[in-house]
Design a protein around this motif. Structure first.
Motif, mmCIF file in Angstrom:
data_model
loop_
_atom_site.group_PDB
_atom_site.id
_atom_site.type_symbol
_atom_site.label_atom_id
_atom_site.label_comp_id
_atom_site.label_asym_id
_atom_site.label_seq_id
_atom_site.Cartn_x
_atom_site.Cartn_y
_atom_site.Cartn_z
ATOM 1 N N GLY A 33 2.761 6.373 2.971
ATOM 2 C CA GLY A 33 4.065 6.073 2.933
ATOM 3 C C GLY A 33 5.169 7.122 2.362
ATOM 4 O O GLY A 33 4.369 8.284 2.092
ATOM 5 N N ASP A 34 6.181 7.184 2.442
ATOM 6 C CA ASP A 34 7.339 7.846 1.971
ATOM 7 C C ASP A 34 6.606 7.833 -0.032
ATOM 8 O O ASP A 34 6.299 6.824 -0.299
ATOM 9 N N GLY A 35 7.142 9.149 -0.692
ATOM 10 C CA GLY A 35 6.810 9.269 -1.793
ATOM 11 C C GLY A 35 6.259 10.419 -2.286
ATOM 12 O O GLY A 35 4.881 10.512 -1.476
ATOM 13 N N GLU A 36 6.374 9.970 -3.770
ATOM 14 C CA GLU A 36 4.467 10.546 -4.091
ATOM 15 C C GLU A 36 3.397 9.774 -4.715
ATOM 16 O O GLU A 36 3.253 8.497 -4.573
ATOM 17 N N TYR A 37 1.914 10.016 -3.698
ATOM 18 C CA TYR A 37 0.913 9.445 -4.409
ATOM 19 C C TYR A 37 -0.466 9.701 -5.815
ATOM 20 O O TYR A 37 -0.173 11.857 -5.144
ATOM 21 N N THR A 38 -0.777 9.612 -6.074
ATOM 22 C CA THR A 38 -2.027 10.563 -7.196
ATOM 23 C C THR A 38 -3.339 10.166 -6.667
ATOM 24 O O THR A 38 -3.877 8.358 -6.310
ATOM 25 N N ALA A 39 -3.871 11.606 -6.034
ATOM 26 C CA ALA A 39 -4.742 11.424 -5.181
ATOM 27 C C ALA A 39 -6.129 11.514 -6.350
ATOM 28 O O ALA A 39 -5.651 12.632 -6.678
ATOM 29 N N GLU A 40 -6.461 10.265 -6.642
ATOM 30 C CA GLU A 40 -8.212 10.781 -6.851
ATOM 31 C C GLU A 40 -9.539 10.729 -5.948
ATOM 32 O O GLU A 40 -9.856 9.901 -5.646
ATOM 33 N N ILE A 41 -9.554 11.811 -6.578
ATOM 34 C CA ILE A 41 -10.439 12.502 -4.951
ATOM 35 C C ILE A 41 -12.221 12.646 -5.776
ATOM 36 O O ILE A 41 -12.227 13.280 -7.137
ATOM 37 N N THR A 77 -1.443 15.934 -6.708
ATOM 38 C CA THR A 77 -0.662 14.949 -6.539
ATOM 39 C C THR A 77 0.125 15.694 -5.156
ATOM 40 O O THR A 77 0.427 16.297 -4.566
ATOM 41 N N VAL A 78 0.232 14.729 -4.087
ATOM 42 C CA VAL A 78 0.483 14.513 -2.346
ATOM 43 C C VAL A 78 1.510 13.296 -1.879
ATOM 44 O O VAL A 78 1.596 12.165 -3.018
ATOM 45 N N SER A 79 1.606 13.609 -0.641
ATOM 46 C CA SER A 79 2.607 13.283 0.040
ATOM 47 C C SER A 79 2.333 13.397 1.456
ATOM 48 O O SER A 79 1.137 13.789 1.720
ATOM 49 N N LYS A 80 3.555 11.971 1.917
ATOM 50 C CA LYS A 80 2.833 12.536 3.741
ATOM 51 C C LYS A 80 2.755 13.936 4.154
ATOM 52 O O LYS A 80 2.448 14.102 5.402
ATOM 53 N N ASP A 81 3.129 14.493 3.764
ATOM 54 C CA ASP A 81 3.187 15.790 4.234
ATOM 55 C C ASP A 81 2.096 17.030 4.286
ATOM 56 O O ASP A 81 2.466 18.094 4.310
ATOM 57 N N ASN A 82 1.049 16.603 3.042
ATOM 58 C CA ASN A 82 0.096 17.178 2.519
ATOM 59 C C ASN A 82 -0.750 16.880 3.042
ATOM 60 O O ASN A 82 -1.307 16.028 3.667
ATOM 61 N N THR A 83 -2.343 18.286 2.991
ATOM 62 C CA THR A 83 -3.699 17.428 3.718
ATOM 63 C C THR A 83 -3.812 18.626 2.558
ATOM 64 O O THR A 83 -3.978 19.095 1.366
ATOM 65 N N ALA A 94 -17.453 11.013 0.184
ATOM 66 C CA ALA A 94 -16.474 11.616 -0.266
ATOM 67 C C ALA A 94 -16.008 10.030 -0.585
ATOM 68 O O ALA A 94 -15.654 8.899 0.362
ATOM 69 N N THR A 95 -15.066 10.420 -1.352
ATOM 70 C CA THR A 95 -13.976 8.739 -1.803
ATOM 71 C C THR A 95 -12.324 9.047 -2.026
ATOM 72 O O THR A 95 -12.677 9.726 -3.140
ATOM 73 N N ILE A 96 -11.779 8.356 -2.134
ATOM 74 C CA ILE A 96 -9.949 8.816 -2.501
ATOM 75 C C ILE A 96 -9.659 7.342 -2.884
ATOM 76 O O ILE A 96 -9.339 6.988 -1.539
ATOM 77 N N LYS A 97 -9.040 7.291 -3.207
ATOM 78 C CA LYS A 97 -7.946 6.267 -4.596
ATOM 79 C C LYS A 97 -6.454 7.595 -3.974
ATOM 80 O O LYS A 97 -6.180 8.101 -4.881
ATOM 81 N N PHE A 98 -5.679 6.160 -2.886
ATOM 82 C CA PHE A 98 -4.367 7.122 -3.072
ATOM 83 C C PHE A 98 -3.331 6.333 -3.946
ATOM 84 O O PHE A 98 -3.063 4.688 -3.405
ATOM 85 N N ILE A 99 -2.925 6.508 -5.474
ATOM 86 C CA ILE A 99 -2.095 5.770 -6.352
ATOM 87 C C ILE A 99 -0.474 5.911 -5.861
ATOM 88 O O ILE A 99 0.216 6.950 -6.318
ATOM 89 N N LYS A 100 0.418 4.943 -5.601
ATOM 90 C CA LYS A 100 1.570 5.114 -5.136
ATOM 91 C C LYS A 100 2.276 5.120 -6.387
ATOM 92 O O LYS A 100 2.369 4.287 -7.463
ATOM 93 N N LYS A 101 3.043 6.405 -6.280
ATOM 94 C CA LYS A 101 3.875 6.555 -7.966
ATOM 95 C C LYS A 101 4.941 5.624 -8.286
ATOM 96 O O LYS A 101 5.668 5.558 -7.390
#
Length: 101
Positions: A33-41, A77-83, A94-101
């Motif tokens: 979604g919109d905004g930033e997320y912390t990606a735990e990779i 730190t990622v957003s919907k515009d990142n790869t 792999a596993t990734i948890k995207f935590i909404k900031k």
């Protein structure tokens, strides 16, 4: 290769499993979604020495896969515009948890 993503509240979870040779994977974050997320990779540590699994469980008959690849963690730190680019080990995941900031 199998990849599955699930959302709970504002956070996302992504899991990847694959067989075959080592492979680079590019993850498109446009599902966020919109905004930033912390990606735990959590990814395979392809530089680390494999772990010997023999003798860990005497009831298991390990014939073909008797070692494991250790994993490592990184945070971005990622957003919907990142790869996100990850390196999968042979028969890795792999596993990734995207935590909404």
């Amino acid at each position: 290769m199998a990849a599955i993503a699930r959302r709970k509240d504002k956070d996302w979870y992504l899991g990847v499993l694959r067989s075959g040779a080592t492979q680079e994977m590019i993850i498109d974050c446009s599902f966020l979604g919109d905004g930033e997320y912390t990606a735990e990779i959590f990814i395979d540590d392809t530089e680390a020495e494999r772990i010997d699994l023999k003798g860990l469980n005497k009831e298991t008959d390990l014939r073909q896969w008797d070692t494991a690849v250790p994993f490592k963690k990184r945070t971005e730190t990622v957003s919907k515009d990142n790869t996100i680019i990850i390196q999968l080990a042979e028969h890795g995941g792999a596993t990734i948890k995207f935590i909404k900031k």
